[in-house]
Design an enzyme around this catalytic site. Sequence first.
Site, mmCIF file in Angstrom:
data_model
loop_
_atom_site.group_PDB
_atom_site.id
_atom_site.type_symbol
_atom_site.label_atom_id
_atom_site.label_comp_id
_atom_site.label_asym_id
_atom_site.label_seq_id
_atom_site.Cartn_x
_atom_site.Cartn_y
_atom_site.Cartn_z
ATOM 1 N N LYS A 173 0.846 -1.204 0.000
ATOM 2 C CA LYS A 173 0.000 0.000 0.000
ATOM 3 C C LYS A 173 0.880 1.253 0.000
ATOM 4 O O LYS A 173 0.646 2.196 -0.743
ATOM 5 C CB LYS A 173 -0.941 -0.023 1.215
ATOM 6 C CG LYS A 173 -2.059 -1.038 1.062
ATOM 7 C CD LYS A 173 -2.794 -1.314 2.367
ATOM 8 C CE LYS A 173 -3.740 -2.508 2.197
ATOM 9 N NZ LYS A 173 -4.307 -3.000 3.449
ATOM 10 N N GLN A 222 -4.647 -2.116 9.605
ATOM 11 C CA GLN A 222 -4.381 -3.396 8.945
ATOM 12 C C GLN A 222 -4.924 -4.543 9.798
ATOM 13 O O GLN A 222 -4.615 -4.640 10.989
ATOM 14 C CB GLN A 222 -2.869 -3.564 8.705
ATOM 15 C CG GLN A 222 -2.498 -4.806 7.923
ATOM 16 C CD GLN A 222 -3.025 -4.785 6.481
ATOM 17 O OE1 GLN A 222 -2.913 -3.790 5.784
ATOM 18 N NE2 GLN A 222 -3.606 -5.898 6.044
ATOM 19 N N ASP A 258 -11.207 2.716 3.917
ATOM 20 C CA ASP A 258 -11.524 1.287 3.763
ATOM 21 C C ASP A 258 -13.027 1.082 3.590
ATOM 22 O O ASP A 258 -13.465 -0.009 3.210
ATOM 23 C CB ASP A 258 -11.079 0.514 5.016
ATOM 24 C CG ASP A 258 -9.754 -0.208 4.813
ATOM 25 O OD1 ASP A 258 -9.430 -0.532 3.659
ATOM 26 O OD2 ASP A 258 -9.062 -0.449 5.811
#
Length: 288
Positions: free
Chosen positions: A52, A96, A119
């Site tokens: 990422k 994460q 997200d």
Amino acid sequence: MTQILSAAPVRKKITKDLKSECVYLKENGVVPYLKVLLVGNNPSSVIYTNSKKKYCEKIGAKCDIISLNENVHAKQFLDIIENINNDSDVHGCIIQLPLPPHLAHLDIGKLVSSQKDIDGFHPENLYALMSNRDLENHFISCTPKGIVSLLTEYGFQIAGKKVTIIGRSMIVGKPLACLFTNLDATVTLCHSKTHDLHEISKSCDILVSAVGIPNLIDESFLSDKKNQIVIDVGMNSDSSGNLCGDVDFEKVKDLVYAITPVPGGVGPMTIISLMQNLLQASKKRLSL
Ligand code: NAP
């Protein structure tokens, strides 16, 4: 001949657009900035967070990975997120997953503010997706968004299609079912208790597997008409420790119309969607 739905050409095209958008934002005083919280050193999580960051920097955005000790105290973890929520220089924040067991009780979807939740896990973002309203001001979950981008970029129509999704998680199956429904597909969402899973899979136009079991999907899930599109979301390790999907690619690839590879299919599309969401969040600052 079966079409292999590789993310590579789509990534090339979208990366160009994202780079241009980044230049525009910077010229107007906004440096897109992502913070990634990584707790512990789960090898897969370390790889995903580094990917990422790498892609963020490739398009010209800023990314910091905040690595926290496996045993970080819940209060310290929550304080860090609160600081990020209050930091006007930061446009996006992701946590994460998975988190260690002592943090598993936290309601992850509500920790990052809805405006920085790129997200798409926050209840406000999920509600926008469910109600199919005001989506330009909310974030769509990255893996579902990436799957739809991939299909669209390859020229597939979604409206009117019968879609079977195997896996009902909050990060893939459920939001993907909403997104496909919003796009006028007819969706059957399956899980470990579904009866007749093989029959339901055989009768669809688009089969998505988001289960987490290597080689689960073989010829017994497919129609013999060779007309289905198979989307493999799985990111698993095979017996040699190599990345593999849920689909037995070698057995299935000649029995379908199109199929995503693993690696190189849904995984990169998820990261692309994350960056699209980051720039969407950053653009909001232009009007402040
Ligand atoms: P998850 O939360 O573990 O959910 C798995 C789902 O599969 C559950 O709904 C479960 O049913 C269902 N399931 C389990 N065994 C089954 C079976 N034998 N038949 C039918 N359904 C079954 O998984 P997730 O987080 O969605 O992840 C799924 C996979 O996608 C993993 O390999 C993960 O690494 C991968 N993934 C990839 C990306 C990407 O960017 N490519 C992103 C996210 C996840 P129940 O609900 O009944 O338990």
